[in-house]
Design a protein around this motif. Structure first.
Motif, PDB file in Angstrom:
ATOM      1  N   LEU A 176      -0.393  -2.870  -4.301  1.00  0.00           N
ATOM      2  CA  LEU A 176       0.633  -2.823  -3.256  1.00  0.00           C
ATOM      3  C   LEU A 176       1.053  -4.221  -2.814  1.00  0.00           C
ATOM      4  O   LEU A 176       2.197  -4.421  -2.397  1.00  0.00           O
ATOM      5  CB  LEU A 176       0.077  -2.041  -2.047  1.00  0.00           C
ATOM      6  CG  LEU A 176       1.061  -1.814  -0.891  1.00  0.00           C
ATOM      7  CD1 LEU A 176       2.145  -0.830  -1.297  1.00  0.00           C
ATOM      8  CD2 LEU A 176       0.315  -1.320   0.352  1.00  0.00           C
ATOM      9  N   LEU A 184       8.499  -1.382  -0.125  1.00  0.00           N
ATOM     10  CA  LEU A 184       7.507  -1.238   0.933  1.00  0.00           C
ATOM     11  C   LEU A 184       8.135  -0.611   2.178  1.00  0.00           C
ATOM     12  O   LEU A 184       7.576   0.320   2.789  1.00  0.00           O
ATOM     13  CB  LEU A 184       6.903  -2.606   1.279  1.00  0.00           C
ATOM     14  CG  LEU A 184       5.878  -3.173   0.304  1.00  0.00           C
ATOM     15  CD1 LEU A 184       5.502  -4.596   0.715  1.00  0.00           C
ATOM     16  CD2 LEU A 184       4.633  -2.298   0.277  1.00  0.00           C
ATOM     17  N   ASP A 205      -4.522  -1.778  -2.367  1.00  0.00           N
ATOM     18  CA  ASP A 205      -3.978  -3.025  -1.818  1.00  0.00           C
ATOM     19  C   ASP A 205      -4.992  -4.144  -2.028  1.00  0.00           C
ATOM     20  O   ASP A 205      -6.102  -4.103  -1.487  1.00  0.00           O
ATOM     21  CB  ASP A 205      -3.678  -2.853  -0.331  1.00  0.00           C
ATOM     22  CG  ASP A 205      -2.997  -4.072   0.261  1.00  0.00           C
ATOM     23  OD1 ASP A 205      -2.660  -4.989  -0.508  1.00  0.00           O
ATOM     24  OD2 ASP A 205      -2.802  -4.098   1.496  1.00  0.00           O
TER      25      ASP A 205
END
Length: 933
Positions: A176, A184, A205
Motif C-alpha cells: 500500500l 488511496l 502496508d
C-alpha cells in the motif's frame, strides 16, 4: 527517459526475484511457527464479512517479514470459500500513474458490467473542472474531491454493493505504501461508504510507522473497525526452523545463530541466506552470503517507502558515520522521519545500531544506486561533514567516492587525509586522495607538491606505478616548482629506474639553523643513493677501515625509519656490514627492519629488504633460506617494479640454485630479462659475478671468465675496484686455472691479495685457495689451513666448504689418507648444513676412497651448536684438533698436556655430544688451526 527505463527494468527484475521467493511452497510454512495468530485473525475478519459486516484490516511489519505471504493466505482462503477476490499491488515506478491500483482491482470480468469502464473514466473525472462546489468529507488537511469524481466513485460503490450481495467481496492491496495518491483517496472513499456491505478491505502496508498527517494511514489507524495485524522478525529458534525446511537439520542448527545475526530474523533474507548456502555447497562452504542475499537486500529497498529506501542509500554512502541529525540533513527532512526510517531498516534486519549488519548488505545498497546519483550523495555527504568539522579522512573518503573537488578547501582536506594515512601505513586510499587533489588543484606549485607526494606514496607499494608521474615531475623541476624534498623524490625515482638524473635541476638547499646550515637531509639521501646504486664514491675514503664502516652503518640503521628514510640508505648500510665480514650482524639488522616493514605493510621496503636478506643468507651459507628470500622478494614486487635493483634477488637465487646443483632452476633464473641499465650499477656487477659462478660450476670456463672480467671492467670504470665488494679476480683466476692459463691466473690472484686489507678475512681466505692451487703440492696444506682459519672467522660457510674440500684433496695427494678422509667428512658435514653437497662432491678428489657414505650427523644444526656450548674450553680445543685428524699424541704435544688427559677430555666430549667416535664430531666445532700439514 533512459534512466527511468533502467530503473523500471531493475525494479521489475527485483520484483520477479522476490516473487519467486515469495511463492515458494515453504514461504508461509516457515512463518507460521511464530506467526500463527496473524492468519487466524484475518480469517476471523473474513468470517464477519461473510456474516454481513463490512470490515477492514491492515497487515503491517518490517519489509520482507511475510506480509505478502499472510495476505495471500487470506486471499486463497477467501477464494476457496467462494468469495470474489480483487487484488492489486502497489509499485514505486507507478506511484504517479493516476488510479493505477484501482485499475488493477476492478479490471475483473466477475464484476457488474461497466465497472471497468467507470474506473477507466476516473482520471478524466479527476481532471475535470468542477461545475459546482467541491464535495468535502470534512477531514482536516484533506483536499476537497471534485463532484464529477465523487459521482463516478458513488456509481462504483453501487456496483460493488451489487456484487457483494451475490457473494462476499475481498479487496486486497499489497504494498500500500507504493499506491498512487488518487487510488488511496478513492479506496478511503469506498471504505467509508461500504461499511454495511459484505466487503473486506485488506491492505499490506510496508511504510514506516509514525504519524502521517491526515492521509490514509492516519484514517485507518483511527478507524475502530480496522483490525491491525503486525508481523515481527523471526527469533533465533524461528530462523532455525525456517532453515531446517531448506537445509540439512544439523547445518540449520549450526548456522541459525550466524544467520540470525546477519539477517535480524527477516524471513526474506533468511531464505536468501539458505539459497546462497545451497548454491555454495561444495564450492565455497565458508562464504556466508552471495548473490541471492544481495538481490534480497535490493528487494527490501524496493518494497520500502521512498523515505526509508533513500535513508538506506544515504546510510550506505555515509558508512559508519550516520548520526540521525546528519542523516536527516542528507534526506532533507526533519529528524523524526529520519529516525523512523532508521527504525524501519533496523526492524527489517538490514541495520544494527545504525550500521549495516553485513558488508554484503552495504555493498548491495550501493550497487543499486545509479552512478551519478551515488556520486551526488557522496558529494553532499562531504559538504555536510566538512561543515560539521569532521575528520579530514572522513571527508576525503566522500570526496574520493564522489570523484569531485568542489573547491580549494577540498584540496587541503585530500592532502591532509593522504598524509594522515602515510603516517600509519601506505595504502591505495592515500594515492587516490592525492590524484584527485592534483587533478582539481589550480595552483601550479601546489599541484607539483601534490604530484611529488603522490610519487613518494606510490613508490612504497609499486615503483612502476609511481614512475608514471616522473615525467610531470621533471617538467615541474624545469619550471622551478619543486623544493628540495620533492627534487630528491624525483632524483631517487630516476636513479632507481636507471635513468639519467644528472639533468634534474636542483632545488635550493633547505634552510637550517646553525650549526646545521649546510646540512640537507634530502640531498644526503640522493648522495647515498648514488653511492649505493651507481658506486658514485667521489671524495670518499678509497679504503675505509672496517671499524669506521661498521660504525657508520650502525648509525645509519639506528636512525632508519621505514617509509621516511630512503630504502637505498638502509641497503647501503646493510651491505656495508656484509662487506665488512659481519654477516650475522647484518642479518640481525635486516630481520628487525623487515619485521617493521611487514607490520607497516610497506611493500617496496619489504621486497628490497628481503632481497638483501637473500644475499646475506648466501654469505652465511644458508642456501635454502637464500632461495626462499629471493623467491619472496620477486613475488612481492614484479620485475618492472625492481628497476635496476632486480639484479639483487636474481643474483642471490642464481648462486643458491647453482651451489645446490639445481641446474634447471638456475637456467630459469638466467632466462629472466633484465634491464640493460642494470649493468651500469652495482646490481649489474653482482649479477655478472653470480652468472660467472654458475658458468664456472657448469664447466663453461670461457663464458665464466668473460663475465668475471666484465664485472671487473664495470667496477674499475666506477672507481670501486675493491675485492671486499666483489672479488671478481678470484673467479676469473679460477676460470683461467681451469683453462690452463696459469700465469694469468697468478697475476689476477696476486692483484686481489694486494688490494685486500688484512681485515678482509673472507676475500683473503678465498684468495689463498687459488694461490694454493697454483703452488706446489707440499705447500698447499699450510696455505689452505690459513684459508680455513680466515673463512671461519669471516663466517663464509660456502667458501669454507671449498677450503676444507681443497685441504682434503691436498692431504690425499700427499698420501695422508686418514687426514684427507677427516677433512672430507668435515667438508661434507658442513655442506649438508648448507645444502651444498653437490659443490662438495665436485671438489673432492676420490669420494669412494674417502668413505663419504658415513652416517650423517643426528639432530638439527642448532641442537648440535647448543651441545658444543656445554663443552669446556679445554674439551673444545681437544675436540677441535681431533676433528681434523690429529692423533692423541699430536694433540697432547700441541696443547702441552699428557695423552691420558687427552683421552679423558675426549671421553667427556663423546658423552656430552652423544657420539661414539671421532668421525662423528660435528662440523660446528671450531677447527684446530694450530697444526700444519
Amino acid at each position: 527517459m533512459p534512466g527511468a527505463q533502467v530503473e523500471t527494468t531493475r525494479q521489475q527484475t527485483e520484483r520477479r526475484t522476490e516473487g519467486r521467493a515469495r511463492h515458494r511452497g515453504d514461504g508461509l510454512a516457515g512463518l507460521r511457527a511464530e506467526h500463527r495468530a496473524q492468519p487466524h485473525a484475518l480469517r476471523e475478519a473474513y468470517s464477519r464479512t461473510v456474516a454481513g459486516e463490512g470490515s477492514v484490516a491492515v497487515i503491517t511489519g518490517p519489509v520482507g517479514c511475510g506480509k505478502t505471504d499472510v495476505l495471500h493466505d487470506l486471499v486463497r482462503h477467501a477464494a476457496l470459500g467462494g468469495a470474489l477476490v480483487l487484488t492489486a499491488t502497489g509499485a514505486r515506478a507507478e506511484r504517479h500513474l493516476a488510479f493505477g491500483v484501482l485499475g488493477q482491482l476492478f479490471d475483473d470480468p466477475a464484476l457488474p458490467h461497466g465497472t471497468a469502464e467507470r474506473v477507466h473514466a476516473l482520471p478524466a473525472a479527476a481532471q475535470q473542472e468542477p461545475d459546482g462546489p467541491a464535495v468535502s468529507e470534512g477531514r482536516a488537511g484533506e483536499a476537497p474531491m471534485r463532484p464529477e469524481l465523487a459521482r463516478e466513485l458513488d456509481a462504483l460503490c453501487t456496483a460493488l454493493r451489487t456484487a457483494a450481495r451475490q457473494r462476499p467481496l475481498v479487496i486486497a492491496v499489497d504494498d500500500l505504501q507504493h499506491a498512487d495518491p488518487l487510488s488511496l483517496a478513492a479506496l478511503m472513499y469506498l471504505r467509508r461508504r461500504l461499511r454495511a456491505a459484505r466487503v473486506l478491505l485488506v491492505f499490506a502496508d510496508g511504510g514506516a510507522d509514525g504519524p502521517d498527517g491526515a492521509g490514509p494511514r492516519a484514517e485507518l489507524a483511527g478507524d475502530p473497525d480496522c483490525r491491525t495485524v503486525r508481523l515481527a522478525p523471526l527469533s533465533r529458534s524461528g530462523v532455525a526452523e525456517l532453515l531446517a525446511a531448506r537445509l540439512d537439520p544439523c547445518a540449520a542448527d549450526r548456522l541459525a545463530a550466524e544467520c540470525h545475526a546477519l539477517t535480524g530474523g527477516n524471513p526474506l533474507l533468511v531464505h536468501a541466506f539458505a539459497d546462497d548456502r545451497l548454491a555454495a555447497a561444495g564450492v565455497d562452504a565458508d562464504l556466508p552470503v552471495g548473490s541471492s542475499f544481495a538481490a534480497a537486500v535490493r528487494t527490501c529497498l524496493l518494497r520500502c517507502d521512498p523515505t526509508t529506501a533513500e535513508a538506506a542509500r544515504c546510510l550506505a554512502v555515509l558508512a559508519d558515520i550516520a548520526p540521525v541529525p546528519l542523516l536527516a540533513r542528507m534526506l532533507g527532512t526533519g529528524t523524526a522521519p529520519a529516525a523512523r526510517a532508521v527504525a524501519a531498516l533496523t526492524e527489517a534486519g538490514l541495520l544494527d545500531d545504525g550500521r549495516f549488519r553485513h558488508p554484503a548488505a552495504h555493498a548491495a545498497v550501493l550497487a543499486g544506486c545509479e552512478d551519478a546519483d551515488r556520486r551526488a550523495r557522496h558529494l553532499r555527504a562531504a559538504l555536510l561533514l566538512h561543515e560539521d568539522g569532521a575528520a579530514c579522512t572522513a571527508v576525503a573518503r566522500q570526496l574520493v567516492a564522489a570523484d569531485e573537488v568542489p573547491g580549494p578547501w577540498a584540496v587541503t582536506v585530500l592532502r591532509d587525509a593522504a598524509e594522515a594515512e602515510l603516517t600509519n601505513e601506505p595504502g591505495r586510499f592515500g594515492a587516490d586522495c592525492l590524484k584527485l587533489a592534483a587533478r582539481g588543484c589550480r595552483d601550479p606549485r601546489r599541484r607539483a607538491a601534490l604530484t611529488a607526494l603522490l610519487v613518494r606514496t606510490q613508490w612504497r607499494s609499486g615503483p612502476s606505478v609511481a614512475a608514471r608521474h616522473l615525467g610531470a615531475l621533471e617538467a615541474d623541476a624545469r619550471d622551478g616548482l619543486l623544493d628540495a624534498r620533492d627534487t630528491a623524490a624525483l632524483t631517487l625515482g630516476l636513479l632507481w629506474l636507471g635513468r639519467d638524473a644528472d639533468a634534474v635541476p636542483q632545488a635550493p638547499a633547505t634552510p637550517r639553523a646553525a650549526p646545521y646550515a649546510d646540512f640537507d637531509p634530502y640531498r644526503g639521501e640522493v648522495l647515498r643513493a648514488r653511492r649505493w646504486l651507481y658506486w658514485d664514491l667521489a671524495g670518499d675514503d678509497p679504503q675505509p677501515s672496517g671499524e669506521a664502516v661498521t660504525a657508520d652503518a650502525e648509525l645509519t640503521l639506528q636512525s632508519t625509519r621505514i617509509g621516511d628514510t630512503s630504502v637505498e640508505s638502509a641497503m647501503s648500510a646493510l651491505f656495508a656490514l656484509l662487506y665488512a665480514d659481519r654477516p650475522d650482524q647484518a642479518a640481525q639488522w635486516c630481520d628487525a627492519l623487515l619485521a617493521e616493514a611487514t607490520a607497516r605493510r610497506e611493500t617496496t621496503w619489504r621486497a628490497v629488504l628481503t632481497g638483501v636478506r637473500a644475499e646475506i643468507a648466501v654469505r652465511q651459507g644458508a642456501l635454502a633460506d637464500a632461495e626462499r628470500h629471493a623467491r619472496t622478494a620477486l613475488a612481492l614486487l614484479p620485475a618492472e617494479d625492481w628497476g635496476v635493483a632486480v639484479g639483487l634477488p636474481l643474483a642471490a637465487r642464481l648462486v643458491a640454485c647453482t651451489v645446490t646443483g639445481r641446474t634447471e632452476e638456475a637456467q630459469r633464473v638466467l632466462a629472466q630479462r633484465v634491464p640493460e641499465e642494470m649493468f651500469r650499477t652495482r646490481f649489474g656487477a653482482q649479477y655478472l659475478y653470480a652468472r660467472g659462478r654458475h658458468y664456472l660450476a657448469a664447466g663453461r670456463l670461457r663464458a665464466a671468465r668473460e663475465d668475471f672480467l666484465r664485472c671487473g671492467e664495470l667496477m674499475r670504470a666506477r672507481g670501486v675496484d675493491r675485492p671486499a665488494l666483489i672479488p671478481w679476480r678470484g673467479g676469473a683466476a679460477t676460470a683461467c686455472l681451469g683453462l690452463g692459463v696459469r700465469e694469468w691466473a697468478g697475476e689476477l690472484i696476486g692483484e686481489q691479495m694486494e688490494l685486500s686489507d688484512p681485515e678482509h678475512a673472507r676475500v683473503r681466505g678465498a684468495s689463498l685457495r687459488t694461490i694454493a692451487a697454483l703452488g706446489e703440492a707440499r705447500r698447499r696444506p699450510a696455505l689452505l689451513w690459513e684459508a680455513v682459519a680466515l673463512l671461519q672467522a669471516a663466517g663464509d660457510r660456502l667458501e669454507l666448504v671449498g677450503a676444507l674440500a681443497d685441504l682434503s684433496s691436498a692431504h690425499h695427494e700427499l698420501g695422508d689418507y686418514n687426514r684427507a678422509r677427516m677433512m672430507a667428512r668435515r667438508a661434507m658435514q658442513l655442506a649438508r648444513d648448507c645444502q651444498a653437497e653437490s659443490l662438495c662432491e665436485r671438489l673432492l678428489p676420490h669420494p669412494a676412497a674417502l668413505d663419504l657414505t658415513a652416517r650423517a650427523e643426528k639432530g638439527p644444526a642448532d641442537a648440535r651448536t647448543r651441545a658444543i656450548a656445554t663443552l669446556s674450553d679445554a674439551e673444545r680445543r681437544v675436540a677441535a684438533l681431533a676433528a681434523v685428524g690429529h692423533s692423541n699424541r699430536e694433540i697432547g704435544r700441541e696443547l702441552f698436556i699428557t695423552v691420558s688427559t687427552v683421552e679423558q677430555h675426549l671421553t667427556r666430549v663423546y658423552r656430552k655430544l652423544r657420539i661414539n667416535r671421532r668421525a662423528d664430531l660435528p662440523a660446528e666445532l671450531p677447527l684446530g688451526l694450530t697444526g700444519t700439514a
